[in-house]
Structure formats: structure tokens, C-alpha cells
Motif scaffolding. Structure first.
Motif, PDB file in Angstrom:
ATOM      1  N   GLU A 101       5.075   4.031   1.935  1.00  0.00           N
ATOM      2  CA  GLU A 101       4.666   3.014   1.130  1.00  0.00           C
ATOM      3  C   GLU A 101       4.843   1.839   2.446  1.00  0.00           C
ATOM      4  N   PHE A 102       3.919   0.974   2.518  1.00  0.00           N
ATOM      5  CA  PHE A 102       3.696  -0.150   3.440  1.00  0.00           C
ATOM      6  C   PHE A 102       3.972  -1.443   2.814  1.00  0.00           C
ATOM      7  N   SER A 103       5.309  -2.109   2.695  1.00  0.00           N
ATOM      8  CA  SER A 103       5.402  -3.352   2.163  1.00  0.00           C
ATOM      9  C   SER A 103       5.424  -4.333   2.912  1.00  0.00           C
ATOM     10  N   ASP A 104       5.619  -5.544   2.479  1.00  0.00           N
ATOM     11  CA  ASP A 104       5.507  -6.839   3.303  1.00  0.00           C
ATOM     12  C   ASP A 104       6.648  -6.750   4.352  1.00  0.00           C
ATOM     13  N   SER A 105       7.978  -5.994   4.228  1.00  0.00           N
ATOM     14  CA  SER A 105       8.836  -6.216   5.526  1.00  0.00           C
ATOM     15  C   SER A 105       9.177  -4.947   6.024  1.00  0.00           C
ATOM     16  N   GLN A 106       8.514  -3.701   5.427  1.00  0.00           N
ATOM     17  CA  GLN A 106       9.005  -2.509   6.073  1.00  0.00           C
ATOM     18  C   GLN A 106       8.029  -1.430   5.510  1.00  0.00           C
ATOM     19  N   ILE A 107       8.306  -0.161   6.192  1.00  0.00           N
ATOM     20  CA  ILE A 107       7.698   1.009   6.054  1.00  0.00           C
ATOM     21  C   ILE A 107       8.696   2.017   5.286  1.00  0.00           C
ATOM     22  N   ILE A 108       8.364   2.354   4.170  1.00  0.00           N
ATOM     23  CA  ILE A 108       9.323   3.509   3.637  1.00  0.00           C
ATOM     24  C   ILE A 108       8.677   4.628   3.506  1.00  0.00           C
ATOM     25  N   GLY A 109       9.485   5.828   3.962  1.00  0.00           N
ATOM     26  CA  GLY A 109       8.982   7.222   3.591  1.00  0.00           C
ATOM     27  C   GLY A 109       9.848   7.865   2.713  1.00  0.00           C
ATOM     28  N   ILE A 110       8.982   8.430   2.068  1.00  0.00           N
ATOM     29  CA  ILE A 110       9.956   9.274   0.814  1.00  0.00           C
ATOM     30  C   ILE A 110       9.667  10.583   0.655  1.00  0.00           C
ATOM     31  N   THR A 111      10.461  11.758   0.908  1.00  0.00           N
ATOM     32  CA  THR A 111      10.213  12.997   0.766  1.00  0.00           C
ATOM     33  C   THR A 111      10.915  13.604  -0.429  1.00  0.00           C
ATOM     34  N   ASP A 112      10.866  14.693  -0.863  1.00  0.00           N
ATOM     35  CA  ASP A 112      11.899  15.267  -1.842  1.00  0.00           C
ATOM     36  C   ASP A 112      13.263  15.483  -1.692  1.00  0.00           C
ATOM     37  N   MET A 159       0.838  -1.024   0.027  1.00  0.00           N
ATOM     38  CA  MET A 159       0.167   0.055  -0.086  1.00  0.00           C
ATOM     39  C   MET A 159       0.784   1.213   0.045  1.00  0.00           C
ATOM     40  N   LYS A 160       0.491   2.162  -0.751  1.00  0.00           N
ATOM     41  CA  LYS A 160       1.292   3.637  -1.013  1.00  0.00           C
ATOM     42  C   LYS A 160       0.441   4.667  -0.709  1.00  0.00           C
ATOM     43  N   PHE A 161       0.798   5.794  -0.020  1.00  0.00           N
ATOM     44  CA  PHE A 161      -0.271   6.763   0.348  1.00  0.00           C
ATOM     45  C   PHE A 161       0.562   7.913   0.240  1.00  0.00           C
ATOM     46  N   ASP A 162      -0.009   8.833  -0.394  1.00  0.00           N
ATOM     47  CA  ASP A 162       0.497  10.240  -0.399  1.00  0.00           C
ATOM     48  C   ASP A 162       0.110  11.062   0.854  1.00  0.00           C
ATOM     49  N   ILE A 163       0.989  11.422   1.569  1.00  0.00           N
ATOM     50  CA  ILE A 163       0.545  12.196   2.893  1.00  0.00           C
ATOM     51  C   ILE A 163       0.973  13.523   2.701  1.00  0.00           C
ATOM     52  N   HIS A 164      -0.119  14.363   3.073  1.00  0.00           N
ATOM     53  CA  HIS A 164       0.099  15.983   3.049  1.00  0.00           C
ATOM     54  C   HIS A 164      -0.268  16.361   4.466  1.00  0.00           C
ATOM     55  N   LEU A 165       0.756  16.519   5.157  1.00  0.00           N
ATOM     56  CA  LEU A 165       0.670  17.112   6.582  1.00  0.00           C
ATOM     57  C   LEU A 165       0.559  18.642   6.471  1.00  0.00           C
ATOM     58  N   THR A 166      -0.091  18.948   7.545  1.00  0.00           N
ATOM     59  CA  THR A 166      -0.288  20.473   7.803  1.00  0.00           C
ATOM     60  C   THR A 166       0.186  20.797   9.305  1.00  0.00           C
TER      61      THR A 166
END
Length: 176
Positions: free
Chosen positions: A106-117, A1-8
């Protein structure tokens, strides 16, 4: 699962408020300060009795102190929230707040990956210390005062599937 997160800024404030009201250490302080006026009032009335004040002199003071105690008890949570907001506003004037407004998680089977610019973070599911949620967010704590903030508005219809995945992968229940 992959999500675009927009934090305020409001998401960041909501996390800080949630943490302040739910961390074990803060809850002890919170409880103490909510009852502080009451304790001080009782001690003051005891001192008045010991010094020989007449009950007719103590009643008006007792009523006023009880009123202040009740006001303090019910007002304290709001003042804490205002204090957090003021502190974050002050911090903002000194520089950038410690979160990235735009990121893909992104929530993969083995880890959580957070990607920013400008960065990429990886967390094993075992790195998640606890999972908490309020009415508008899910907080994945990766440390005592650090969490991945997931606004529910960014999760859409996959919210329940994500929570189920997190329960399965971390073995932790979601605290409210």
C-alpha cells in the motif's frame, strides 16, 4: 493505492540480473571482464613480437585471439545471466529464497506498507534510495542491494499514477 503483488522466481531473477548490470560497482567489473580477453590477446601478441616471432607467424594467432576476444565480448552478458540463474537455483536447493511470493503493498501519503502472511514492513518515502525500471518491473531500492520488486503486471492501469506518486514523494526520477 494498494496492490496485490505476486512475485515469481523469474521476478527475483530479473531483479538480480537488473542489479548486476546496473549497479556502479558491477558495471566496472562488467566492463573490465568484457575487455579482458582483448587485453590478454594484445599482451600475448606483444610478447610474441618481443621474442622475435615473425609477422607471418603472428597473424594466425592474432586472428584466433581476435575471434576469441569478440566471442568473449558478446558472450559475457549471457554467461553472467546464466551464472545468476544457476546461483539462484543452488540457493533454492538450500532453502527458501529471500522474498515473499504473495504480499500486499500500500502506498499511503506518508509511507509504503508491505504486508505478507507473516510480517508487515513499513518504509518512509525517504527510505527509497533510487527507483529503477525495466520492461516488466519497477524496483524501489531501499538499500544497496535490496529493493521492493513491483511487477508491472500487478500494477495494471495504475502504473503511471504510481510512478507519478513515487516521483512526487521521493523526489527521484525513474532510472531505466
Amino acid at each position: 493505492m494498494k496492490f496485490d503483488i505476486h512475485l515469481t522466481e523469474e521476478d527475483y531473477i530479473a531483479f538480480n540480473i537488473f542489479h548486476r548490470f546496473h549497479s556502479p560497482r558491477s558495471r566496472k567489473y562488467f566492463l573490465f571482464f568484457r575487455f579482458l580477453w582483448f587485453i590478454v590477446s594484445i599482451l600475448f601478441l606483444i610478447v610474441l613480437l618481443i621474442t622475435g616471432a615473425k609477422p607471418s607467424q603472428i597473424w594466425p594467432e592474432a586472428v584466433v585471439l581476435l575471434g576469441l576476444s569478440a566471442f568473449s565480448y558478446f558472450r559475457y552478458p549471457g554467461s553472467v545471466k546464466q551464472g545468476i540463474r544457476r546461483q539462484i537455483e543452488k540457493t533454492k536447493t538450500e532453502g527458501k529464497l529471500p522474498y515473499d511470493a504473495e504480499q500486499t503493498i500500500e502506498f499511503s501519503d506518508s509511507q509504503i506498507i508491505g504486508i505478507t502472511d507473516h510480517s508487515e514492513n513499513r518504509w518512509q518515502y525517504s527510505d527509497i534510495v533510487k527507483i529503477c525500471a525495466d520492461e516488466e518491473h519497477v524496483f524501489l531500492y531501499t538499500g544497496a542491494v535490496q529493493a521492493i520488486i513491483l511487477p508491472l503486471r500487478c500494477l495494471g492501469e495504475e502504473k503511471d499514477a504510481l510512478l507519478s506518486l513515487l516521483r512526487d514523494k521521493t523526489g527521484k526520477d525513474i532510472a531505466k
